[in-house]
Design a protein around this motif. Structure first.
Motif, PDB file in Angstrom:
ATOM      1  N   LYS A  15      73.826 -13.927  -4.269  1.00  0.00           N
ATOM      2  CA  LYS A  15      75.281 -13.794  -4.340  1.00  0.00           C
ATOM      3  C   LYS A  15      75.774 -12.760  -3.317  1.00  0.00           C
ATOM      4  CE  LYS A  15      79.008 -13.083  -7.635  1.00  0.00           C
ATOM      5  NZ  LYS A  15      79.355 -12.827  -9.038  1.00  0.00           N
ATOM      6  N   LYS A  16      75.078 -11.637  -3.192  1.00  0.00           N
ATOM      7  CA  LYS A  16      75.467 -10.611  -2.214  1.00  0.00           C
ATOM      8  C   LYS A  16      75.318 -11.127  -0.790  1.00  0.00           C
ATOM      9  CE  LYS A  16      74.625  -6.546  -5.037  1.00  0.00           C
ATOM     10  NZ  LYS A  16      73.880  -5.294  -5.197  1.00  0.00           N
ATOM     11  N   GLU A  17      74.257 -11.883  -0.523  1.00  0.00           N
ATOM     12  CA  GLU A  17      74.075 -12.446   0.814  1.00  0.00           C
ATOM     13  C   GLU A  17      75.186 -13.434   1.144  1.00  0.00           C
ATOM     14  OE1 GLU A  17      69.198 -12.328   1.298  1.00  0.00           O
ATOM     15  OE2 GLU A  17      70.173 -14.165   0.605  1.00  0.00           O
ATOM     16  N   ASN A  18      75.551 -14.262   0.191  1.00  0.00           N
ATOM     17  CA  ASN A  18      76.637 -15.222   0.421  1.00  0.00           C
ATOM     18  C   ASN A  18      77.959 -14.509   0.671  1.00  0.00           C
ATOM     19  OD1 ASN A  18      74.973 -17.433   0.199  1.00  0.00           O
ATOM     20  ND2 ASN A  18      75.391 -17.735  -1.977  1.00  0.00           N
ATOM     21  N   ASN A  19      78.236 -13.455  -0.091  1.00  0.00           N
ATOM     22  CA  ASN A  19      79.457 -12.677   0.129  1.00  0.00           C
ATOM     23  C   ASN A  19      79.446 -12.017   1.500  1.00  0.00           C
ATOM     24  OD1 ASN A  19      80.411 -13.363  -2.376  1.00  0.00           O
ATOM     25  ND2 ASN A  19      79.778 -11.460  -3.356  1.00  0.00           N
ATOM     26  N   SER A  20      78.307 -11.480   1.888  1.00  0.00           N
ATOM     27  CA  SER A  20      78.179 -10.827   3.187  1.00  0.00           C
ATOM     28  C   SER A  20      78.340 -11.835   4.319  1.00  0.00           C
ATOM     29  CB  SER A  20      76.820 -10.145   3.284  1.00  0.00           C
ATOM     30  OG  SER A  20      76.601  -9.639   4.569  1.00  0.00           O
ATOM     31  N   SER A  58      79.945 -14.762   4.220  1.00  0.00           N
ATOM     32  CA  SER A  58      81.324 -15.247   4.304  1.00  0.00           C
ATOM     33  C   SER A  58      82.241 -14.176   4.886  1.00  0.00           C
ATOM     34  CB  SER A  58      81.821 -15.702   2.936  1.00  0.00           C
ATOM     35  OG  SER A  58      81.829 -14.638   2.027  1.00  0.00           O
ATOM     36  N   ALA A  59      81.988 -12.902   4.584  1.00  0.00           N
ATOM     37  CA  ALA A  59      82.786 -11.819   5.165  1.00  0.00           C
ATOM     38  C   ALA A  59      82.538 -11.735   6.668  1.00  0.00           C
ATOM     39  CB  ALA A  59      82.441 -10.501   4.502  1.00  0.00           C
ATOM     40  N   HIS A  60      81.281 -11.944   7.090  1.00  0.00           N
ATOM     41  CA  HIS A  60      80.942 -11.902   8.511  1.00  0.00           C
ATOM     42  C   HIS A  60      81.615 -13.057   9.255  1.00  0.00           C
ATOM     43  CE1 HIS A  60      78.626 -10.998  12.081  1.00  0.00           C
ATOM     44  NE2 HIS A  60      78.234 -12.265  12.137  1.00  0.00           N
TER      45      HIS A  60
END
Length: 143
Positions: free
Chosen positions: A23-28, A30-32
């Motif tokens: 979940k943190k990787e996906n958030n990171s 998408s933010a990138h």
């Protein structure tokens, strides 16, 4: 008797950790992408294996090993489909022996599976670095 419970416990923890990290990787990611105006990432960044996927390798090793061990214990009558589910819990002497087996054999198996996974991750990282080095060399020689 119940050595598989050590690997089950680790598998549960690793599976939960994998979901949190994913979940943190996906958030990171998408933010990138949002900060770059949805520009495509470099191909080498897209091809790298995420840590959450590598961690899922460990979860699959642990769940698979646990399932096979549980089936083996079921086959030999050490695990039963009624309470207390483990025949070793019938008396305190058997329970003590079962806990000793979990602490020695079960933990040793979990550590061995984790060590095998660590070697897999190291090999994967080496392959990724070699691939990046080859791509960098090809880009430099093309210029």
């Amino acid at each position: 008797m119940a050595c598989f419970t050590a690997t089950v416990a680790e598998a549960v923890i690793v599976t939960v950790a994998t979901q949190i990290i994913k979940k943190k990787e996906n958030n990171s990611l998408s933010a990138h992408k949002f900060s770059n105006g949805n520009a495509a990432l470099k191909s080498s960044e897209n091809e790298k294996i995420r840590f959450s996927r590598k961690l899922m390798w460990l979860a699959k090793l642990l769940w698979g090993g646990s399932f096979l061990l549980a089936f083996e214990h079921l086959w030999h009558g050490e695990v039963v489909p009624w309470f207390p589910f483990l025949t070793a819990m019938a008396n305190s002497e058997s329970t003590t022996q079962m806990l000793y087996e979990i602490a020695t054999v079960g933990v040793a198996m979990a550590v061995l599976l984790t060590a095998v996974w660590a070697v897999m991750v190291i090999v994967s990282n080496v392959i990724e670095k070699r691939k990046d080095a080859v791509e960098t060399h090809n880009e430099e020689s093309a210029v």
